[in-house]
Design an enzyme around this catalytic site. Sequence first.
Site, short mmCIF file in Angstrom:
data_model
loop_
_atom_site.label_atom_id
_atom_site.label_comp_id
_atom_site.label_asym_id
_atom_site.label_seq_id
_atom_site.Cartn_x
_atom_site.Cartn_y
_atom_site.Cartn_z
N ASP A 91 0.87 -1.18 0.00
CA ASP A 91 0.00 0.00 0.00
C ASP A 91 0.90 1.22 0.00
O ASP A 91 1.94 1.22 0.67
CB ASP A 91 -0.91 0.00 1.25
CG ASP A 91 -2.08 0.97 1.10
OD1 ASP A 91 -1.84 2.18 0.93
OD2 ASP A 91 -3.23 0.51 1.16
N CYS B 54 -6.69 -1.19 -4.81
CA CYS B 54 -6.28 0.22 -4.68
C CYS B 54 -7.05 1.04 -5.72
O CYS B 54 -7.60 0.49 -6.67
CB CYS B 54 -4.78 0.36 -4.88
SG CYS B 54 -4.23 -0.22 -6.49
N PRO B 55 -7.10 2.35 -5.54
CA PRO B 55 -7.84 3.16 -6.51
C PRO B 55 -7.05 3.32 -7.81
O PRO B 55 -5.84 3.09 -7.85
CB PRO B 55 -7.97 4.52 -5.80
CG PRO B 55 -6.87 4.56 -4.83
CD PRO B 55 -6.54 3.15 -4.44
N SER C 230 -11.18 -3.93 -8.69
CA SER C 230 -11.01 -2.52 -8.33
C SER C 230 -11.36 -1.59 -9.50
O SER C 230 -12.47 -1.07 -9.55
CB SER C 230 -9.60 -2.29 -7.81
OG SER C 230 -9.57 -1.12 -7.07
N ARG C 231 -10.43 -1.39 -10.41
CA ARG C 231 -10.71 -0.61 -11.62
C ARG C 231 -9.95 -1.24 -12.77
O ARG C 231 -8.79 -1.64 -12.61
CB ARG C 231 -10.30 0.86 -11.47
CG ARG C 231 -11.25 1.71 -10.64
CD ARG C 231 -12.62 1.90 -11.33
NE ARG C 231 -13.53 2.70 -10.52
CZ ARG C 231 -14.42 2.21 -9.66
NH1 ARG C 231 -14.53 0.91 -9.48
NH2 ARG C 231 -15.23 3.02 -9.01
N ASP D 38 -13.56 -8.40 -12.55
CA ASP D 38 -14.89 -7.80 -12.38
C ASP D 38 -14.92 -6.44 -13.06
O ASP D 38 -15.98 -5.82 -13.17
CB ASP D 38 -15.22 -7.64 -10.89
CG ASP D 38 -16.64 -7.14 -10.68
OD1 ASP D 38 -17.57 -7.75 -11.27
OD2 ASP D 38 -16.84 -6.15 -9.96
N GLU E 13 -14.45 -0.90 -20.14
CA GLU E 13 -15.77 -1.42 -19.82
C GLU E 13 -16.91 -0.44 -20.05
O GLU E 13 -18.07 -0.84 -20.17
CB GLU E 13 -15.82 -1.88 -18.35
CG GLU E 13 -15.81 -0.73 -17.35
CD GLU E 13 -15.91 -1.19 -15.89
OE1 GLU E 13 -15.16 -2.11 -15.52
OE2 GLU E 13 -16.73 -0.63 -15.15
N HIS F 232 -18.70 -5.81 -13.53
CA HIS F 232 -18.66 -4.81 -12.45
C HIS F 232 -19.80 -5.08 -11.45
O HIS F 232 -20.61 -4.21 -11.13
CB HIS F 232 -18.75 -3.39 -13.01
CG HIS F 232 -18.07 -2.38 -12.13
ND1 HIS F 232 -17.20 -1.44 -12.60
CD2 HIS F 232 -18.15 -2.17 -10.79
CE1 HIS F 232 -16.77 -0.69 -11.60
NE2 HIS F 232 -17.33 -1.12 -10.49
P1 NAI Z 1 -10.06 2.61 0.33
O1 NAI Z 1 -9.87 4.06 -0.01
O2 NAI Z 1 -10.60 2.23 1.65
O3 NAI Z 1 -8.67 1.84 0.12
C1 NAI Z 1 -7.81 2.06 -0.95
C2 NAI Z 1 -6.40 1.75 -0.49
O4 NAI Z 1 -5.53 1.89 -1.61
C3 NAI Z 1 -5.90 2.68 0.61
O5 NAI Z 1 -5.36 1.96 1.69
C4 NAI Z 1 -4.84 3.51 -0.09
O6 NAI Z 1 -3.79 3.90 0.76
C5 NAI Z 1 -4.35 2.52 -1.15
N1 NAI Z 1 -3.64 3.18 -2.22
C6 NAI Z 1 -3.76 4.44 -2.71
N2 NAI Z 1 -2.87 4.67 -3.68
C7 NAI Z 1 -2.17 3.53 -3.82
C8 NAI Z 1 -1.09 3.14 -4.66
N3 NAI Z 1 -0.54 4.00 -5.54
N4 NAI Z 1 -0.60 1.89 -4.53
C9 NAI Z 1 -1.11 1.02 -3.62
N5 NAI Z 1 -2.14 1.34 -2.80
C10 NAI Z 1 -2.64 2.57 -2.89
O7 NAI Z 1 -10.97 2.04 -0.86
P2 NAI Z 1 -11.86 0.73 -0.84
O8 NAI Z 1 -13.23 1.07 -0.37
O9 NAI Z 1 -11.13 -0.37 -0.20
O10 NAI Z 1 -11.98 0.46 -2.42
C11 NAI Z 1 -10.88 0.04 -3.19
C12 NAI Z 1 -11.24 0.16 -4.66
O11 NAI Z 1 -12.27 -0.78 -4.96
C13 NAI Z 1 -11.86 1.52 -5.05
O12 NAI Z 1 -10.85 2.43 -5.43
C14 NAI Z 1 -12.75 1.19 -6.20
O13 NAI Z 1 -12.06 1.48 -7.40
C15 NAI Z 1 -12.99 -0.32 -6.10
N6 NAI Z 1 -14.39 -0.68 -5.94
C16 NAI Z 1 -14.94 -1.59 -6.82
C17 NAI Z 1 -16.24 -1.99 -6.68
C18 NAI Z 1 -16.84 -3.00 -7.60
O14 NAI Z 1 -18.07 -3.17 -7.63
N7 NAI Z 1 -16.06 -3.75 -8.37
C19 NAI Z 1 -17.10 -1.42 -5.65
C20 NAI Z 1 -16.41 -0.51 -4.73
C21 NAI Z 1 -15.11 -0.15 -4.89
#
Ligand code: NAI
Length: 343
Positions: A173, A201-202, A229-230, A254, A259, A291
């Site tokens: 992370d 990660c985002p 994630s994305r 996913d 997409e 997704h």
């Molecule tokens: P979060 O914000 O709680 O966690 C994201 C983590 O990524 C954080 O710990 C952050 O420090 C880390 N991060 C940021 N930049 C980084 C980098 N350059 N390298 C490594 N780690 C890095 O977000 P959450 O809620 O855990 O969501 C994660 C991702 O899941 C979202 O960004 C979103 O794109 C995706 N998502 C997908 C869904 C789906 O239906 N497939 C639904 C909800 C979220």
Amino acid sequence: MKIAFFDTKPYDRPAFEREGAKAGITFKFFETKLTPDTAGLARGYDGVCVFVNDTVDRECIDRLVEGGCRMVALRCAGFNNVDTRYAFGKIHVFRVPAYSPYAVAEHAMAMLLTSIRRIHKAYIRTRDFNFSLNNMTGFDLHGKTVGVIGTGKIGRVFIDICRGFGMRVIAYDKYPAEGAGIDYVPLDTLFRESDIISLHCPLTEETYHMIGADTLDKLKTGVVIVNTSRGALIDAEALLTGIKQRKIGAACLDVYEEESDIFFEDFSGHIIEDDTLARLISMPNVIVTSHQAFLTEEALANIAETTVQNLLEFEATGGSPNELCYRCGKTDDCRRDRSKKCF
Ligand code: NAI
């Protein structure tokens, strides 16, 4: 308050109608996505409610503002589809930072198990009364190393699930969570040691194509890649190359880089123009879901509730803890930390 709701699907409406009625907010549901061309539909509304594949770029923002909109309420966590720098000072942007990390983490594990135990193949075989086990050999998760990239809300739930399976968990992370009991390693070590890599990660400029052509050499042969994630975290062409070279053992996707014009829609009976996606789907060791990871009853209810709270709170106070801008998270710069408002 009147909100124009874009990219509406049948499963969106019940929870938003329920929460809207309670709060006195009228949602007008449009099936079309929000783009600069459709932004005119929001003229006269207080704001728009959008999802992951709506396009909130400069042109769209200008049109929304011209039409009197003051708010962009994202009904998702990711916000890479919004030009937050351009929106700053013009229109307020909110998101739903968490609705069910369990939904996404559980889906990631469901895809992983489906893939490595060939459940997708078994389902089709037994429906055809084919009870052969040839080519169905999987592997135990117990004792394997999983590399988790991004240890936020979803990543951590996924880590807990993996630990329940008796897996060794390593993680990377950019901002490690000190004291969380997570074994952080450099990204290259994670690539080298992981039997399974799961992305949480985002999508940012930095994480764009973090799995790409120059990553392949670093990966363990046979690695399984899970991406909930994305899409653009992975260079899809490089993934395909890795699969064809037998370097990547399986992929559970996913999300997909391109997409936005495909996922969430029914293209059965059409010819898919995207050759990379078609080729990936044709691979026996690739599973694609559209997704879908977020899609649980619990998540839909939470999404509607938080979106409505964001709108009400903004109307009442001019701010919301879930507002975001391009400065958010940058501690020296984040004005919201001090004043509860981005601008
Ligand atoms: P979060 O914000 O709680 O966690 C994201 C983590 O990524 C954080 O710990 C952050 O420090 C880390 N991060 C940021 N930049 C980084 C980098 N350059 N390298 C490594 N780690 C890095 O977000 P959450 O809620 O855990 O969501 C994660 C991702 O899941 C979202 O960004 C979103 O794109 C995706 N998502 C997908 C869904 C789906 O239906 N497939 C639904 C909800 C979220």
